[in-house]
Structure formats: C-alpha cells, structure tokens
Motif scaffolding. Structure first.
Motif, short mmCIF file in Angstrom:
data_model
loop_
_atom_site.label_atom_id
_atom_site.label_comp_id
_atom_site.label_asym_id
_atom_site.label_seq_id
_atom_site.Cartn_x
_atom_site.Cartn_y
_atom_site.Cartn_z
N LEU A 7 0.85 -1.19 0.00
CA LEU A 7 0.00 0.00 0.00
C LEU A 7 0.88 1.24 0.00
CD1 LEU A 7 -2.62 -1.00 2.73
CD2 LEU A 7 -2.78 -1.35 0.26
N PHE A 8 0.41 2.29 -0.68
CA PHE A 8 1.19 3.52 -0.76
C PHE A 8 0.30 4.73 -0.53
CE2 PHE A 8 3.57 0.41 -3.16
CZ PHE A 8 4.86 0.63 -2.73
N GLY A 9 0.95 5.86 -0.16
CA GLY A 9 0.23 7.11 -0.02
C GLY A 9 -0.90 7.02 0.98
N VAL A 10 -2.04 7.61 0.61
CA VAL A 10 -3.18 7.69 1.51
C VAL A 10 -3.72 6.32 1.88
CG1 VAL A 10 -4.88 7.88 -0.35
CG2 VAL A 10 -5.37 8.91 1.88
N LEU A 11 -3.50 5.31 1.04
CA LEU A 11 -4.00 3.97 1.34
C LEU A 11 -3.40 3.42 2.63
CD1 LEU A 11 -4.05 2.30 -2.19
CD2 LEU A 11 -5.99 3.15 -0.87
N ILE A 60 -8.03 3.86 -7.74
CA ILE A 60 -6.70 3.27 -7.62
C ILE A 60 -6.31 2.52 -8.89
CG2 ILE A 60 -6.90 3.04 -5.12
CD1 ILE A 60 -7.31 0.04 -5.55
N ALA A 61 -5.02 2.39 -9.08
CA ALA A 61 -4.48 1.50 -10.10
C ALA A 61 -3.82 0.32 -9.38
CB ALA A 61 -3.48 2.21 -10.99
N ASN A 76 -0.99 -15.21 -9.43
CA ASN A 76 -0.30 -16.46 -9.13
C ASN A 76 0.28 -16.42 -7.72
OD1 ASN A 76 -0.49 -17.80 -11.81
ND2 ASN A 76 0.74 -16.05 -12.46
N GLU A 77 0.56 -17.58 -7.18
CA GLU A 77 1.16 -17.70 -5.86
C GLU A 77 2.43 -16.85 -5.77
OE1 GLU A 77 1.93 -18.87 -1.99
OE2 GLU A 77 0.16 -19.48 -3.16
N GLY A 78 2.50 -16.02 -4.71
CA GLY A 78 3.69 -15.22 -4.47
C GLY A 78 3.77 -13.92 -5.23
N ASP A 79 2.75 -13.57 -6.03
CA ASP A 79 2.77 -12.30 -6.75
C ASP A 79 2.86 -11.13 -5.77
OD1 ASP A 79 2.70 -13.31 -9.30
OD2 ASP A 79 0.55 -12.97 -9.62
N GLU A 80 3.53 -10.06 -6.22
CA GLU A 80 3.58 -8.81 -5.47
C GLU A 80 2.56 -7.86 -6.09
OE1 GLU A 80 7.38 -6.58 -4.15
OE2 GLU A 80 6.72 -5.51 -5.94
N VAL A 81 1.55 -7.50 -5.31
CA VAL A 81 0.46 -6.66 -5.81
C VAL A 81 0.48 -5.33 -5.08
CG1 VAL A 81 -2.03 -6.47 -6.20
CG2 VAL A 81 -0.91 -8.72 -6.28
N ALA A 82 0.65 -4.24 -5.83
CA ALA A 82 0.68 -2.91 -5.25
C ALA A 82 -0.61 -2.18 -5.59
CB ALA A 82 1.87 -2.13 -5.78
N LEU A 83 -1.26 -1.61 -4.56
CA LEU A 83 -2.44 -0.78 -4.76
C LEU A 83 -1.99 0.68 -4.73
CD1 LEU A 83 -5.05 -2.61 -2.50
CD2 LEU A 83 -4.31 -3.13 -4.82
N LEU A 84 -2.27 1.38 -5.82
CA LEU A 84 -1.68 2.70 -6.04
C LEU A 84 -2.75 3.77 -6.12
CD1 LEU A 84 0.67 1.55 -8.94
CD2 LEU A 84 1.16 1.50 -6.50
N ALA A 143 7.63 6.96 -2.82
CA ALA A 143 7.43 6.31 -4.12
C ALA A 143 7.48 4.80 -3.96
CB ALA A 143 8.51 6.74 -5.11
N TYR A 144 6.85 4.13 -4.87
CA TYR A 144 7.05 2.68 -5.07
C TYR A 144 8.27 2.60 -5.98
CZ TYR A 144 5.73 -2.12 -6.52
OH TYR A 144 5.70 -3.46 -6.79
N GLU A 145 9.45 2.68 -5.35
CA GLU A 145 10.68 2.96 -6.09
C GLU A 145 11.00 1.91 -7.15
OE1 GLU A 145 14.04 4.50 -3.83
OE2 GLU A 145 12.74 4.64 -2.06
N GLU A 146 10.75 0.63 -6.81
CA GLU A 146 11.09 -0.43 -7.75
C GLU A 146 10.27 -0.34 -9.04
OE1 GLU A 146 11.86 -1.78 -3.55
OE2 GLU A 146 10.25 -0.77 -4.65
N MET A 147 9.13 0.35 -8.96
CA MET A 147 8.31 0.54 -10.15
C MET A 147 8.46 1.94 -10.72
SD MET A 147 4.21 -0.01 -10.53
CE MET A 147 3.37 0.30 -12.09
#
Length: 249
Positions: A7-11, A60-61, A76-84, A143-147
């Motif tokens: 989660l990032f920012g206001v989330l 959100i994206a 899929n199992e182990g995915d990294e999901v970012a809510l933006l 920031a979500y720096e890696e992205m």
C-alpha cells in the motif's frame, strides 16, 4: 494462494490494519482481490459513507510484479500486488533518477547539454508555502521505487520516440522537502525549441498521472496526502460489486 500486498500514499493511512499478504482462491484475478479488500475494509467506510468507498476503489491502479495490470489479470502464488492511489522502458537513461538529497538543477542541465543542442527547456517543480489557503510547513514524498524508476526510464524513452528531441533528464526528490526546494526537475535537449517545449510539457503531465509517487503535505493544523491526478482510465481496474446471494426460503 498467498499474494503480497503493498500500500502507498493515503491507502496506508486509510487501511492501517492490512497485513503484508492476503489469501485468495487459486485462479483469482485482480478484480477478485479488490473485491476481497473492499469487503474486508467495508467497516471503515461506515463512518465516511458509501461514496468514500466508491471513490477509493474506483480511483486506484494496480501493479502486479511492478507492471500495471487490468482487472482481468490472473494472479499467481507469491505475486507482489501494489495498490496505487492517484499520484500525486527502453535503455536506461543516466539522467533519470530518484534521489533524497537536494536536486542540483544547474548540474543536471550541464550534464545533459551537448554541442548540437539549440535549446534546453526545463521544468522546475518547487515546494510552495501554501495549498488552498492553508500554510504549508514542509512536504514528504514517497514512491514505489522499484516501479517508479523504470516507469520514469520508460517515459524518457517514449519522449525521445514521440518528439524530435535528442535527450531528456528526469530527477525526482523523495523524503522531507522544505519550502522553496525542488521536488521534480525535467530538462529536454533538442535542436529546436518547439519540440523541447512540447516534450517537456508532455513529460511532466504524464509523470504526474502514471508514475507511482505521492506527496504528503504538512500544515500548521495537520497533514494530508495530496489528491493526485487521476490515472488514465486504462490503468484503473474498476470494482464491480457482486450481487448478494438470495436468502434461503
């Protein structure tokens, strides 16, 4: 299956109790994940009303493994999901960077400029001392720096393909910023000024809408995450509420 949630920012403020991962049924999609999140945090919105919940989930994206993903994307199992929340490719460009120290705008231009350039157009985003008549004390950018950095690299490449320019520089500051400091600096080098102006405007407008960087404004009477510019429609998977099952008779 387990997927990691970022989660990032206001989330982060709105959903403070969200664990680092969430369990979903095998074959679940981004839409399924958002449905699960919406149901899990419905209690929060009993205080702010259903409109607040709708505005949150529709704005959100979602990025899966650091790439924007539509609602139909299968997880899929182990995915990294970012809510933006709305903010506020190609070969790597050495003039593109995320930094935590003050931006030396003169050095950025000097490093970019070459003999064949007839114009350098710049945009210097500066921390101002007020927002909507409230006195601003300082800002914090995260920031979500890696992205974010790969997205900035991609914007630089797209600008060179889209406009007849030679090169660009994009530098964004993160962390604590004081009034008057530069938060983002963009420079465009070109043989002719018209293309440089057009590319510079496109870069800052597109960066504000698509790169996952957020701003928290600190005022004399509190702090808030700044409302970001809406993501383009194609980047926001909409949550469509599922019909409630009919009661047993």
């Amino acid at each position: 299956m387990q997927v990691r949630i970022l989660l990032f920012g206001v989330l982060k403020d709105l959903l403070p109790d969200q664990p680092d991962s969430i369990c979903l049924e095998a074959g679940s999609t981004v839409d399924d994940l958002l449905q699960t999140m919406q149901a899990r945090f419905a209690q929060y919105f009993t205080q702010t009303g259903p409109a607040a919940q709708g505005n949150l989930w529709s704005s959100i994206a979602v990025a899966v493994n650091r790439e924007y993903a539509p609602a139909t994307h299968r997880l899929n199992e182990g995915d990294e999901v970012a809510l933006l929340p709305p903010v506020s490719g190609g070969t790597e460009n050495p003039h593109v960077a995320l930094i935590r120290e003050p931006i030396d705008t003169t050095a950025v231009v000097a490093a970019l400029k070459q003999g064949e350039d007839g114009a350098i157009v710049t945009f210097d985003g500066i921390v101002r001392n007020n927002t909507r008549r409230r006195r601003t004390l300082w800002l914090v950018y995260e920031a979500y720096e890696e992205m974010a950095l790969p997205r900035m690299q991609r914007l630089a490449a797209e600008a060179r393909a889209k406009y007849p320019i030679r090169d660009v520089a994009i530098v964004h500051r993160l962390g604590h910023l004081e009034i008057g400091e530069t938060s983002v600096f963009i420079a465009v080098a070109s043989a002719h000024r018209a293309a440089a102006f057009d590319a510079c405007r496109w870069l800052i407008d597109t960066l504000k809408k698509t790169v996952p960087i957020w701003k928290k404004e600190h005022f004399e009477d509190g702090a808030v995450w700044s409302d970001g510019e809406p993501f383009p429609a194609e980047l926001t998977p909409q949550v469509h509420p599922k019909p409630s099952p009919e009661p047993l008779r």
